[in-house]
Design a protein around this motif. Structure first.
Motif, PDB file in Angstrom:
ATOM      1  N   THR A  33       0.769  -1.166   0.084  1.00 25.33           N
ATOM      2  CA  THR A  33       0.138  -0.012   0.027  1.00 25.33           C
ATOM      3  C   THR A  33       0.807   1.387   0.068  1.00 25.33           C
ATOM      4  OG1 THR A  33      -0.128  -0.121   2.407  1.00 25.33           O
ATOM      5  CG2 THR A  33      -1.918  -1.165   1.300  1.00 25.33           C
ATOM      6  N   ASP A  72      -4.534   5.554  -8.218  1.00 27.55           N
ATOM      7  CA  ASP A  72      -5.791   5.047  -7.816  1.00 27.55           C
ATOM      8  C   ASP A  72      -6.088   3.691  -8.656  1.00 27.55           C
ATOM      9  OD1 ASP A  72      -8.331   4.609  -7.601  1.00 27.55           O
ATOM     10  OD2 ASP A  72      -9.233   6.489  -7.796  1.00 27.55           O
ATOM     11  N   SER A 104      -7.602   4.836  -0.432  1.00 27.84           N
ATOM     12  CA  SER A 104      -7.316   3.646  -1.318  1.00 27.84           C
ATOM     13  C   SER A 104      -6.147   4.000  -2.280  1.00 27.84           C
ATOM     14  CB  SER A 104      -8.386   3.089  -2.223  1.00 27.84           C
ATOM     15  OG  SER A 104      -8.976   4.082  -2.919  1.00 27.84           O
ATOM     16  N   GLU A 105      -5.735   5.237  -2.426  1.00 29.89           N
ATOM     17  CA  GLU A 105      -4.467   5.485  -3.338  1.00 29.89           C
ATOM     18  C   GLU A 105      -3.208   5.418  -2.613  1.00 29.89           C
ATOM     19  OE1 GLU A 105      -7.844   7.101  -4.821  1.00 29.89           O
ATOM     20  OE2 GLU A 105      -7.160   7.936  -2.995  1.00 29.89           O
TER      21      GLU A 105
END
Length: 110
Positions: free
Chosen positions: A31, A74, A87-88
């Protein structure tokens, strides 16, 4: 003790997903980082991912990204954005200001 393996601007990557990865596809590394596929990587095969370099990416057209600002990937829209939400993924530094209406941005991976 550490042992030198490789320069590190490119790494080997085994495609453990359920789809082929095409050359130029963005691959999320957890992430906190992205990489770009140098070549097609079939399911279960090993290929090369680029961790550095300046790349042109599709960009969200709703906001500018300033020179030197962090751009965020994204995965849902497959575009770079100016701001991070849940979420980016931080992708790198914008190396040429992207105007709001522009659909592409130059980002140096980091």
């Amino acid at each position: 003790m550490a042992t030198y393996i490789q320069k590190g601007d490119r790494i080997d990557y085994k495609n453990a997903t359920s789809a082929a990865i095409e050359a130029g596809d963005v691959v999320a590394l957890g992430t906190n980082r992205i990489a770009v596929a140098d070549c097609k990587i079939d399911i279960g095969e090993v290929g090369t991912l680029a961790l550095t370099g300046v790349w042109e990416f599709p960009a969200d057209t709703s906001a500018a990204i300033e020179f030197g600002a962090i751009a965020y990937w994204d995965a849902a829209s497959k575009t770079m954005k100016a701001t991070k939400s849940a979420s980016e993924i931080p992708a790198g530094i914008c190396v040429l200001k992207k105007e709001s209406a522009s659909s592409a941005v130059l980002v140096r991976l980091q």
